[in-house]
Design a protein around this motif. Structure first.
Motif, PDB file in Angstrom:
ATOM      1  N   PHE A 173     -11.454  -1.533   8.209  1.00 21.28           N
ATOM      2  CA  PHE A 173     -10.846  -1.398   6.895  1.00 21.28           C
ATOM      3  C   PHE A 173     -11.909  -1.580   5.808  1.00 21.28           C
ATOM      4  N   PHE A 187     -11.612  -2.593   2.811  1.00 25.82           N
ATOM      5  CA  PHE A 187     -11.414  -3.770   1.962  1.00 25.82           C
ATOM      6  C   PHE A 187     -12.085  -5.016   2.526  1.00 25.82           C
ATOM      7  N   ARG A 241     -15.300  -6.258   0.875  1.00 29.42           N
ATOM      8  CA  ARG A 241     -15.276  -6.860  -0.464  1.00 29.42           C
ATOM      9  C   ARG A 241     -15.553  -8.366  -0.363  1.00 29.42           C
ATOM     10  N   VAL A 243      -6.028  -8.655  -0.747  1.00 29.94           N
ATOM     11  CA  VAL A 243      -5.546  -7.359  -0.260  1.00 29.94           C
ATOM     12  C   VAL A 243      -4.696  -7.547   0.992  1.00 29.94           C
ATOM     13  N   PHE A 246      -0.772  -6.721   1.243  1.00 30.55           N
ATOM     14  CA  PHE A 246      -0.319  -5.715   2.203  1.00 30.55           C
ATOM     15  C   PHE A 246       0.917  -6.221   2.932  1.00 30.55           C
ATOM     16  N   LEU A 277       0.772  -4.127  -3.193  1.00 24.52           N
ATOM     17  CA  LEU A 277      -0.480  -3.394  -3.059  1.00 24.52           C
ATOM     18  C   LEU A 277      -0.256  -1.951  -3.515  1.00 24.52           C
ATOM     19  N   LYS A 296       0.184   1.891  -3.634  1.00 20.68           N
ATOM     20  CA  LYS A 296       0.669   2.715  -2.534  1.00 20.68           C
ATOM     21  C   LYS A 296      -0.469   3.394  -1.776  1.00 20.68           C
ATOM     22  N   GLU A 297      -1.479   3.860  -2.491  1.00 17.40           N
ATOM     23  CA  GLU A 297      -2.570   4.563  -1.825  1.00 17.40           C
ATOM     24  C   GLU A 297      -3.300   3.635  -0.851  1.00 17.40           C
ATOM     25  N   GLU A 298      -3.514   2.392  -1.269  1.00 19.22           N
ATOM     26  CA  GLU A 298      -4.221   1.454  -0.403  1.00 19.22           C
ATOM     27  C   GLU A 298      -3.337   1.006   0.763  1.00 19.22           C
ATOM     28  N   ASP A 340      -0.913   2.757   2.125  1.00 21.64           N
ATOM     29  CA  ASP A 340      -0.811   3.902   3.037  1.00 21.64           C
ATOM     30  C   ASP A 340      -2.095   4.094   3.842  1.00 21.64           C
ATOM     31  N   ALA A 341      -3.248   3.828   3.237  1.00 21.25           N
ATOM     32  CA  ALA A 341      -4.517   3.983   3.951  1.00 21.25           C
ATOM     33  C   ALA A 341      -4.631   2.966   5.089  1.00 21.25           C
ATOM     34  N   ILE A 342      -4.173   1.755   4.865  1.00 20.05           N
ATOM     35  CA  ILE A 342      -4.204   0.729   5.920  1.00 20.05           C
ATOM     36  C   ILE A 342      -3.247   1.110   7.040  1.00 20.05           C
TER      37      ILE A 342
END
Length: 296
Positions: free
Chosen positions: A223, A225, A228, A236, A240, A272, A274-276, A278-280
């Motif tokens: 991932f 994130f 970071r 994050v 999530f 969180l 939505k884009e992040e 959904d990516a996870i």
């Protein structure tokens, strides 16, 4: 602090809950500071268990005088020093009474069966003992804590008011399994291990066996994130878990009294993006293997 309806129980609980497993062996003064900090930050859920060493007793001594400020959840089923075996009816009865004494209270808001098997649930005597304790006023609501097929079976029985199950960035099978089933039945849903034990922080295999499986998975999931700064990455991960449809509260354990304000700030940031999120989820669907089941 955000608050959410805990299923159909009528309890309105903080999105962030306190997990009592990590305080075992601490001194009372430390736990007093820790729990006072948590309660002052707006937290109103304390979750512990009969087999978490002296956790129940420490909680009772530390904040028994503030009992009206929080919902108290615990668990039963394991022998944990009693003379009778795990899951015996007499163990359930004695464990409930022992928990009340340790926690310095006349009742708990939620008593959860502590990860028993489908076979134990089918036999039924443990559920009968919980129902008797409820009738006696010792507990308000019944819950099941566990994972995978046993969790699904417990939900489908229709006798429990809540489900506690493992769910986080490295443990997502319940998102398509027990969690939507429980949500559809109007159950409160407690996320345990919601930040995956922050296992990505280890560059080498951790010494704590409890962290190893998540560490292995995260090395494959990769991932972004997790690169970071640690505090941002934890935020994050926590957000999530709290963004998963149906999840009511996430139970986080710590021995650091200052951690609660930090965790509360993460919660205050909201869901969180939505884009992040959904990516996870997409990374999990792409990488996860069939044997990546829920970790108890």
């Amino acid at each position: 602090m955000e608050y959410r309806e805990f299923g159909r129980t009528g309890m309105r609980v903080s999105a962030l809950g306190f997990g009592g497993s990590e305080i075992r062996g601490s001194d009372v003064a430390t736990v007093e500071r820790l729990l006072a900090s948590a309660l002052d930050a707006g937290l109103n859920v304390i979750d512990t268990g009969e087999c978490y060493g002296d956790s129940e007793e420490l909680i009772g001594r530390a904040v028994g005088n503030r009992r009206g400020e929080y919902f108290l959840f615990t668990k039963c089923g394991h022998q944990s020093g009693l003379e009778t075996p795990d899951w015996a009816p007499e163990t359930i009865r004695a464990s409930i009474d022992r928990s009340l004494k340790r926690l310095r209270t006349d009742y708990v808001d939620l008593m959860q069966l502590h990860s028993c098997s489908i076979e134990v649930l089918k036999e039924g005597s443990v559920i009968e003992e919980l129902q008797k304790a409820k009738e006696a006023g010792k507990i308000r609501f019944l819950g099941y804590s566990g994972d995978n097929e046993a969790a699904k079976y417990a939900v489908e029985l229709g006798v429990f008011d809540s489900l506690q199950t493992s769910v986080n960035v490295a443990d997502q099978s319940a998102i398509d399994g027990a969690i939507p089933l429980a949500a559809a039945r109007g159950m409160g849903i407690i996320a345990k291990r919601p930040v995956a034990n922050v296992a990505w922080r280890y560059h080498e295999k951790p010494d704590v066996d409890y962290y190893v499986e998540y560490w292995r998975r995260l090395r494959e999931l990769k991932f972004p994130f997790t690169e970071r700064p640690l505090s941002e990455a934890v935020g994050v991960a926590l957000r999530f878990t709290l963004s998963i449809p149906g999840v009511t509260t996430a139970i986080v354990g710590t021995q650091n009294p200052g951690r609660w304000q930090e965790n509360a700030r993460y919660v205050d940031e909201g869901a969180l993006p939505k884009e992040e999120f959904d990516a996870i989820r997409e990374a999990w669907r792409r990488v996860a293997r069939p044997d990546w089941v829920g970790q108890t």
